[in-house]
Design a protein around this motif. Structure first.
Motif, PDB file in Angstrom:
ATOM      1  N   MET A   1       0.831  -1.180   0.000  1.00 40.32           N
ATOM      2  CA  MET A   1       0.000   0.000   0.000  1.00 40.32           C
ATOM      3  C   MET A   1       0.877   1.246   0.000  1.00 40.32           C
ATOM      4  O   MET A   1       1.639   1.469   0.925  1.00 40.32           O
ATOM      5  CB  MET A   1      -0.892   0.021   1.232  1.00 40.32           C
ATOM      6  N   THR A   2       0.731   2.020  -1.036  1.00 40.00           N
ATOM      7  CA  THR A   2       1.495   3.243  -1.162  1.00 40.00           C
ATOM      8  C   THR A   2       0.550   4.430  -1.114  1.00 40.00           C
ATOM      9  O   THR A   2      -0.495   4.421  -1.750  1.00 40.00           O
ATOM     10  CB  THR A   2       2.243   3.263  -2.510  1.00 40.00           C
ATOM     11  N   LEU A   3       0.922   5.427  -0.369  1.00 40.31           N
ATOM     12  CA  LEU A   3       0.124   6.648  -0.305  1.00 40.31           C
ATOM     13  C   LEU A   3       0.688   7.666  -1.290  1.00 40.31           C
ATOM     14  O   LEU A   3       1.901   7.795  -1.457  1.00 40.31           O
ATOM     15  CB  LEU A   3       0.144   7.230   1.102  1.00 40.31           C
ATOM     16  N   LYS A  11      -5.250  15.752  -2.483  1.00 45.06           N
ATOM     17  CA  LYS A  11      -5.602  14.912  -1.330  1.00 45.06           C
ATOM     18  C   LYS A  11      -4.727  13.668  -1.291  1.00 45.06           C
ATOM     19  O   LYS A  11      -4.295  13.158  -2.315  1.00 45.06           O
ATOM     20  CB  LYS A  11      -7.058  14.461  -1.419  1.00 45.06           C
ATOM     21  N   LEU A  12      -4.521  13.157  -0.095  1.00 43.08           N
ATOM     22  CA  LEU A  12      -3.779  11.932   0.108  1.00 43.08           C
ATOM     23  C   LEU A  12      -4.708  10.749  -0.141  1.00 43.08           C
ATOM     24  O   LEU A  12      -5.855  10.745   0.311  1.00 43.08           O
ATOM     25  CB  LEU A  12      -3.246  11.889   1.544  1.00 43.08           C
ATOM     26  N   PHE A  13      -4.233   9.743  -0.889  1.00 43.11           N
ATOM     27  CA  PHE A  13      -5.048   8.562  -1.178  1.00 43.11           C
ATOM     28  C   PHE A  13      -4.152   7.348  -1.334  1.00 43.11           C
ATOM     29  O   PHE A  13      -2.950   7.474  -1.541  1.00 43.11           O
ATOM     30  CB  PHE A  13      -5.901   8.772  -2.443  1.00 43.11           C
ATOM     31  N   VAL A  14      -4.761   6.165  -1.227  1.00 42.19           N
ATOM     32  CA  VAL A  14      -4.028   4.917  -1.450  1.00 42.19           C
ATOM     33  C   VAL A  14      -3.884   4.749  -2.954  1.00 42.19           C
ATOM     34  O   VAL A  14      -4.867   4.811  -3.698  1.00 42.19           O
ATOM     35  CB  VAL A  14      -4.772   3.717  -0.831  1.00 42.19           C
ATOM     36  N   MET A  20      -5.251   8.634  -9.277  1.00 43.62           N
ATOM     37  CA  MET A  20      -5.892   9.783  -8.647  1.00 43.62           C
ATOM     38  C   MET A  20      -6.864   9.309  -7.582  1.00 43.62           C
ATOM     39  O   MET A  20      -7.224   8.128  -7.548  1.00 43.62           O
ATOM     40  CB  MET A  20      -6.592  10.664  -9.693  1.00 43.62           C
ATOM     41  N   CYS A  21      -7.280  10.232  -6.733  1.00 39.88           N
ATOM     42  CA  CYS A  21      -8.179   9.856  -5.646  1.00 39.88           C
ATOM     43  C   CYS A  21      -9.547   9.444  -6.220  1.00 39.88           C
ATOM     44  O   CYS A  21      -9.891   9.822  -7.339  1.00 39.88           O
ATOM     45  CB  CYS A  21      -8.338  11.004  -4.652  1.00 39.88           C
ATOM     46  N   PRO A  22     -10.313   8.653  -5.471  1.00 40.02           N
ATOM     47  CA  PRO A  22     -11.603   8.164  -5.976  1.00 40.02           C
ATOM     48  C   PRO A  22     -12.563   9.291  -6.378  1.00 40.02           C
ATOM     49  O   PRO A  22     -13.284   9.164  -7.374  1.00 40.02           O
ATOM     50  CB  PRO A  22     -12.163   7.358  -4.812  1.00 40.02           C
TER      51      PRO A  22
END
Length: 132
Positions: A1-3, A11-14, A20-22
């Motif tokens: 899992m990389t952030l 924004k920070l996301f997995v 890109m973020c969801p």
């Protein structure tokens, strides 16, 4: 899992396949739908025209084209080298020909240099004279 940070909103996301973020991915899918509807009604348009008609950022439209999410046969965008409008690839025909000729000239120059190096051989044997 990389952030990671989302390239659009920060924004920070997995990390995932979309990169890109969801939330931004959902917005991009909606934008893709808008663009698809616009392209069904209009032929041979530029990224600027799509942006003005749909409100989708030019950066987002270009990213969709590069990822293959929008068929580029009807959308013009800038050549990576000179900025001329093109409908496919990354370079216009003039820049592509120029690039090809530069590569060909460089290859021929390297071949000539190699032939010159291969034709010249130098052998030497040093003799040591011993004095007793």
């Amino acid at each position: 899992m990389t952030l990671k940070n989302c390239p659009d909103c920060g924004k920070l996301f997995v990390d995932n396949a979309s990169g890109m973020c969801p939330e931004c991915y959902r917005l991009e899918e909606e934008a893709e739908y808008k663009i698809g509807e616009y392209l069904r009604k209009h032929d041979k348009v530029s990224i600027q025209e799509i942006h003005e008609a749909t409100g989708v950022k030019e950066k987002t439209i270009l990213r969709m084209i590069k990822r293959g999410r929008i068929v580029t046969g009807s959308v013009s965008y800038a050549c990576d080298s000179c900025g001329a409008p093109i409908y496919e690839g990354r370079l216009c025909s003039e820049c592509s020909q120029s690039f090809t000729s530069q590569v060909k000239q460089s290859y021929e120059k390297d071949q000539r240099a190699k032939e010159q190096r291969d034709g010249i051989r130098m052998y030497s044997k040093e003799k040591e004279e011993k004095k007793y």
